[in-house]
Design an enzyme around this catalytic site. Structure first.
Site, PDB file in Angstrom:
ATOM      1  N   CYS A   1     -27.557  -0.897 -33.610  1.00  0.00           N
ATOM      2  CA  CYS A   1     -27.158   0.465 -34.024  1.00  0.00           C
ATOM      3  C   CYS A   1     -27.115   0.500 -35.551  1.00  0.00           C
ATOM      4  CB  CYS A   1     -25.775   0.806 -33.485  1.00  0.00           C
ATOM      5  SG  CYS A   1     -25.545   0.522 -31.725  1.00  0.00           S
TER       6      CYS A   1
ATOM      7  N   HIS B   1     -28.403   3.132 -38.559  1.00  0.00           N
ATOM      8  CA  HIS B   1     -27.349   4.027 -39.042  1.00  0.00           C
ATOM      9  C   HIS B   1     -26.457   3.463 -40.138  1.00  0.00           C
ATOM     10  CE1 HIS B   1     -28.615   6.894 -36.130  1.00  0.00           C
ATOM     11  NE2 HIS B   1     -28.487   6.016 -35.154  1.00  0.00           N
TER      12      HIS B   1
ATOM     13  N   ARG C   1     -26.105   9.844 -25.359  1.00  0.00           N
ATOM     14  CA  ARG C   1     -26.835   9.519 -26.582  1.00  0.00           C
ATOM     15  C   ARG C   1     -26.974   8.011 -26.753  1.00  0.00           C
ATOM     16  NH1 ARG C   1     -30.510   9.320 -28.680  1.00  0.00           N
ATOM     17  NH2 ARG C   1     -31.140   9.832 -30.808  1.00  0.00           N
TER      18      ARG C   1
ATOM     19  N   CYS D   1     -30.472   6.034 -27.198  1.00  0.00           N
ATOM     20  CA  CYS D   1     -30.716   5.135 -28.328  1.00  0.00           C
ATOM     21  C   CYS D   1     -31.125   3.744 -27.837  1.00  0.00           C
ATOM     22  CB  CYS D   1     -29.452   5.008 -29.192  1.00  0.00           C
ATOM     23  SG  CYS D   1     -29.243   6.386 -30.330  1.00  0.00           S
TER      24      CYS D   1
END
Lengths: 278, 122
Positions: A192, A196, A235, A239
């Protein structure tokens, strides 16, 4: 250098590394905020709650136009009906929570009795089950209506996810969430954090990558891609699939702990759900 | 390949029964036919063994949270190819599944040992 001194130095180094990985949630959140505010100095702190629209001026223009007549409004209205409606046994959600639906800022929370992270979605369903009602599905459908209503009522409240310092179980769940966030997975070998944190603000294919800081404040979201409102765990699923990892179960332990970590990192930011995204 | 070999066996069986007049050539045909049958059985066993290997590897990867998105799909495809007698295709796809499962496991084991990136200091 004698062996004793060498051992002592090795122990000190190991402890230093351990402390750097297992810092407290509060210091993690401070470091998290500092990382993004220093990398994006022109973005006001409260703007991070707007996700990619804090970084992408062109996207922001169309987002602001959409927000004039937000597509999630009917979900809020339906959610209010659900909140107020009595179950077959005469009780309602108000008996499980309180009369005030502005509670989203407190979730997810650590439940000492159940020894697990409880998200708002999970607790809503626990309320239904306790009252002999059918639980909702966790990614699509009616859960998004009631979550939209609660999120809307909670707007303006600051994210306040608590990780109790004196509870080893809560800290372990938080650390698991943190580990998940930073672990690479899938055929594309992304974590992740790869998108991000490391590459936030950069462009991947045609999209600007949003910052992790502020990610959890706006859910549930109306995503143009979905054509409907969807949950945070939906979500997460998307992802994980995008990096070609097999996704985990919505509201399973992995995603609840991940939500725990991610939400704690946005503590202090105002909630602004439901929201719209691409 | 397997279908073609099966067809060849049928042709040879036909020739053995109704074809060539000399006994010697009939015996040769029988030998060739049984050799083909052995090959077919060998390939089937190979595919079965690979499917089992892939399933074991997939579960091992899943046990550490490292299963990749498409591994189960490849195994399912391989089983379908096997059912249709397309053993070469089955082998190609199942080897992909095995490799993905093995890499998924290694990836997650490595991540458990050290997951914090150097670019982000808490």
């Amino acid at each position: 250098m004698n062996k004793r001194l060498q051992k002592l130095i090795l122990i000190c180094i190991t402890c230093a590394i351990s402390f750097s990985v297992f810092a407290s949630p509060q210091s993690d959140a401070q470091a998290f905020r500092k990382h993004f505010t220093s990398n994006f100095p022109k973005v006001a702190v409260e703007e991070f709650a707007n996700g990619v629209y804090a970084l992408d001026p062109v996207g922001r223009e169309s987002w602001e136009a959409i927000e004039e007549f937000p597509p999630y409004e009917p979900y809020i209205d339906d959610g209010k009906v659900m909140w107020d409606k009595k179950f077959k046994n005469g009780k309602s959600y108000k008996d499980c929570f309180s009369n005030d639906p502005a509670i989203a800022q407190n979730y997810p929370r650590w439940d000492k009795e159940q020894q697990m992270v409880i998200t708002l979605a999970l607790e809503l369903n626990q309320c239904l089950i306790a009252n002999n009602e059918k639980p909702m599905k966790y990614k699509k459908g009616s859960i998004n209506k009631i979550l939209s209503y609660v999120a809307y009522q909670s707007r303006g409240n600051k994210m306040n996810v608590i990780v109790p310092k004196d509870d080893a179980g809560a800290l372990a769940a938080y650390e698991e969430g943190k580990r998940f966030y930073f672990s690479r997975r899938g055929q594309l070998n992304f974590s992740c954090a790869t998108c991000h944190i490391q590459n936030a603000g950069k462009i991947l294919r045609s999209e600007t990558l949003s910052t992790a800081f502020g990610h959890a404040t706006g859910f549930p979201v109306y995503r143009s891609k979905w054509g409907t409102v969807g949950t945070l765990h939906r979500r997460f699923t998307g992802c994980n699939k995008q990096v070609r990892a097999k996704p985990f179960k919505a509201q399973g332990k992995e995603y609840r702990n991940l939500e725990y970590f991610l939400s704690a990192m946005s503590n202090g930011l105002e909630l602004n759900g439901p929201s719209t995204r691409k | 390949m397997l279908k073609n070999q099966a067809r060849l066996i049928l042709v040879f069986m036909f020739l053995v029964t109704f074809g060539c007049s000399s006994n010697t050539s009939k015996e040769e045909l029988i030998i060739i036919s049984s050799q083909l049958q052995v090959n077919i059985n060998k390939v089937k066993k190979e595919v079965n063994a690979l499917i089992i290997k892939a399933e074991v590897a997939r579960k091992k990867a899943a046990s550490v949270g490292g299963e990749w998105r498409d591994t189960a799909k490849f195994i399912k495809q391989a089983k379908q190819f096997q059912k249709n007698g397309q053993c070469e295709k089955a082998i190609k796809v199942i080897k992909k599944a095995v490799r993905e499962a093995e890499m998924g496991y290694q990836q997650m084991v490595k991540q458990k040992q050290s997951y914090m990136p150097g670019y982000f200091k808490f």
